[in-house]
Design an enzyme around this catalytic site. Structure first.
Site, short mmCIF file in Angstrom:
data_model
loop_
_atom_site.label_atom_id
_atom_site.label_comp_id
_atom_site.label_asym_id
_atom_site.label_seq_id
_atom_site.Cartn_x
_atom_site.Cartn_y
_atom_site.Cartn_z
N GLY A 347 0.83 -1.20 0.00
CA GLY A 347 0.00 0.00 0.00
C GLY A 347 0.87 1.25 0.00
N GLU A 371 22.53 -3.91 -20.73
CA GLU A 371 23.00 -5.27 -21.11
C GLU A 371 22.11 -5.90 -22.17
OE1 GLU A 371 25.68 -6.63 -20.16
OE2 GLU A 371 26.27 -5.76 -18.25
N HIS A 374 15.01 -5.54 -23.19
CA HIS A 374 14.05 -6.64 -23.19
C HIS A 374 13.70 -7.04 -24.63
CE1 HIS A 374 11.27 -9.05 -20.90
NE2 HIS A 374 10.26 -8.66 -21.65
#
Ligand code: TGC
Ligand code: FAD
Length: 392
Positions: A347, A371, A374
Site C-alpha cells: 500500500g 546489457e 528486453h
C-alpha cells in the site's frame, strides 16, 4: 513494526543443488550485505550517491572477478558461485551488483580473455582487490542497441593510437581508474583498448537526475585526441564478438542477480502482509493478496531453476548466447513484476524508503534496459528459433 528477519524463498529446494562451497560463499556475501549494504543503501539511493567505499570491501570479500584464476588475483570460483554472489549483491541493491558485474564481467573478463600477459598482470590483481575501479565503454549517444554502428575511432600512429569519440550511459565513468573501450580502427574493425584516467583528452562527466540506480554512478567517457599507448590495445580480439562475449558473462550474472531483488521484495511483502491488518484480519488472509504472493513465489522458483541450469551449462562451457539472453530477459522482467506486486501489497508504505521495494522496482527499470534491452533479447530468442534475424 514488521519483523526484519530475511527468509529467502526456496520452494523447490534449489539450495540442495548447490555445493557446500557455493553455500558457504553465499552465506558470507549475505552476511556482508546485511552488515554493510542494507544499513546504508536506502540513504545512498535517496541522496543519489554511490557508497564508493564498498568497492574496496567487495574486493576484500572476493566478489570482484570471482571466476578469474587466483594467479591474477581472482578467486578461481565456478560460474554458479558467481551467480549466487550476484543474487546476494542484488538483494542489497542492483547498483551494488552493477559495480561487481562491470568490474568482473566487463573489465576483468576481457583483460583476462583478450589481454596480453603484461596487461593481465598489470591490472587484474588491483581490480580484484577493489584498489582500481573499471568501466566498460560500448554504448554511444547515437548507438545503444546497435553497437556495431559505433563511430568512436582509433587511428594508428607511430607508438600510440589516437582515440576520438564518446561513450554514454557508462557505469562508473566518472570514478573509474581505467576503462575498457571499444572503437573502430581505420578498416572499420572493432578493437578493444584500456584507457587510463589521466590520459590527456579524456573527460568523464557524470549523468545526474536519474530515478533509477541512484546508488550507482553513471556517466560519459569523452575522447578528444586521446593518445593511448600501443601496449594498451587487446591483441587477441577483433570485431563485435569481443564486447558481446563480455556481455554474455554480465548478462548471465544479471539473470542470477535479478532473483535477489525479487526475493527481497517477495520476502518483504510476505512479512508485511502477515502483520498488516485491515478489516480486522491480516491482509495475507485475503485471497487477492495470496494470489499475488503465490504468483510471485512461482515465478521466483522458475527463475531460480533457470539460472541454476544455465550455471551448470556455463560450467560445462555449453551455454549459448541465446540461452543467456532468455534467462536475462525472463528473470529481469520477473523481478520487475514481483517488485510491482510487492509495492502494491505494501500500500502507501510501499512508496517509502522504509522498505526496499520501490528502490528495487526503480532500479530494475534500468536493468531491463541495460546489457541488451528486453526487446533485443526477445529478438535474439526469435532468431534462435527461426534462424532469421529481425534486428535490421
Ligand atoms: P551480429 O552480426 O549478430 O554479430 C556480430 C558478431 O558477433 C557475434 N555474436 C556474438 N558473439 C558472442 N556472444 C554473443 N552474444 C554474440 N552475438 C553475436 C556474431 O557471431 C558475429 O561474429 P562474427 O565472427 O561473424 O563477426 O551483430 P549485430 O550488429 O547484428 O548485433 C546483434 C545484437 C543486436 C544482438 C547485438 O548488437 C546486441 O546484443 N545489442 C545489444 C547491445 C547491448 O547489450 N549493449 C550493452 C552495453 S553494456 C551495458 O549495458 C552494461 S550495464 C552495466 C551494469 O551492469 O551496470
Ligand atoms: P535504444 O537502442 O535507442 O532503444 C530504444 C528502444 O528501442 C528500446 O525499447 C529498444 O528495445 C528498442 N529497439 C531498438 N532497436 C530495436 C529493434 N531492432 N527492434 C525492436 N526494438 C528495438 N552501456 C555501456 O556500454 N556500458 C555501461 O556500463 C552501461 N551502463 C549503463 C547503466 C545504466 C543505468 C543504463 C540505463 C544504461 C547503461 N548502458 C551501458 C547502456 C545500455 O546498454 C543501453 O541503454 C542499452 O543497450 C539500450 O540502448 P539505448 O538506451 O540507446 O536504447
Amino acid at each position: 513494526m514488521v519483523s526484519s528477519i530475511y527468509h529467502p524463498p526456496d520452494h523447490f529446494l534449489v539450495d540442495e543443488l548447490l555445493s557446500r562451497e557455493q553455500l558457504t560463499i553465499r552465506g558470507a556475501v549475505r552476511d556482508w550485505v546485511n552488515r554493510e549494504v542494507k544499513p546504508v543503501i536506502e540513504e545512498a539511493s535517496q541522496q543519489h550517491s554511490f557508497p564508493v567505499h564498498l568497492v574496496r570491501e567487495m574486493g576484500e570479500l572476493g566478489v570482484m572477478g570471482p571466476f578469474i584464476p587466483q594467479e591474477y588475483g581472482g578467486a578461481g570460483l565456478d560460474q554458479i558461485a558467481y551467480g549466487v554472489i550476484m543474487t546476494e549483491l542484488e538483494r542489497g541493491d542492483s547498483g551494488i551488483r552493477s559495480a561487481a558485474s562491470v568490474q568482473s564481467s566487463l573489465v576483468m573478463y576481457p583483460i583476462f580473455r583478450f589481454g596480453s600477459e603484461e596487461q593481465r598482470r598489470r591490472y587484474l590483481p588491483k581490480l580484484a582487490k577493489g584498489e582500481m575501479i573499471g568501466a566498460f565503454g560500448l554504448t554511444e549517444p547515437d548507438h545503444g542497441s546497435d553497437p556495431g554502428s559505433m563511430i568512436t575511432r582509433i587511428e594508428e600512429k607511430k607508438d600510440h593510437f589516437l582515440l576520438n569519440g564518446a561513450k554514454m550511459w557508462i557505469t562508473n565513468a566518472s570514478i573509474c581508474d581505467i576503462a575498457v573501450v571499444w572503437a573502430k580502427d581505420e578498416t572499420g574493425e572493432i578493437r578493444g583498448l584500456i584507457v587510463e584516467r589521466g590520459m590527456e583528452g579524456l573527460t568523464t562527466p557524470e549523468t545526474h537526475n536519474k530515478w533509477s540506480l541512484r546508488a550507482s554512478v553513471t556517466g560519459e567517457l569523452v575522447f578528444n585526441d586521446v593518445r593511448v599507448p600501443k601496449e594498451n590495445i587487446f591483441p587477441g580480439i577483433y570485431g563485435l564478438k569481443g564486447p558481446l562475449m563480455c556481455l554474455n558473462s554480465a548478462r548471465y550474472g544479471i539473470a542470477w542477480g535479478a532473483i535477489g531483488a525479487a526475493m527481497d521484495c517477495y520476502d518483504t511483502a510476505v512479512r508485511y502482509a502477515k502483520e498488516r491488518k485491515q478489516f480486522r484480519k491480516p491482509i495475507a488472509a485475503f485471497q487477492l493478496t495470496q494470489e499475488k504472493l503465490a504468483r510471485m513465489l512461482t515465478e521466483i522458483t522458475k527463475a531460480q531453476l533457470l539460472a541454476w541450469r544455465l550455471g551448470v551449462l556455463r560450467n560445462e562451457d555449453r551455454a549459448t548466447a541465446a540461452q543467456i539472453s532468455m534467462a536475462k530477459r525472463n528473470n529481469v522482467l520477473m523481478a520487475l513484476e514481483v517488485a510491482r506486486e510487492a509495492r502494491q501489497i505494501l500500500g502507501a508504505m510501499g512508496i517509502t524508503g522504509d522498505f526496499p521495494v520501490m528502490r528495487h522496482m526503480m532500479n530494475l527499470e534500468s536493468v531491463i534496459t541495460y546489457e541488451g534491452t528486453h526487446e533485443i533479447h526477445l529478438l535474439i530468442t526469435g532468431e534462435d528459433i527461426t534462424g532469421m534475424e529481425a534486428f535490421h
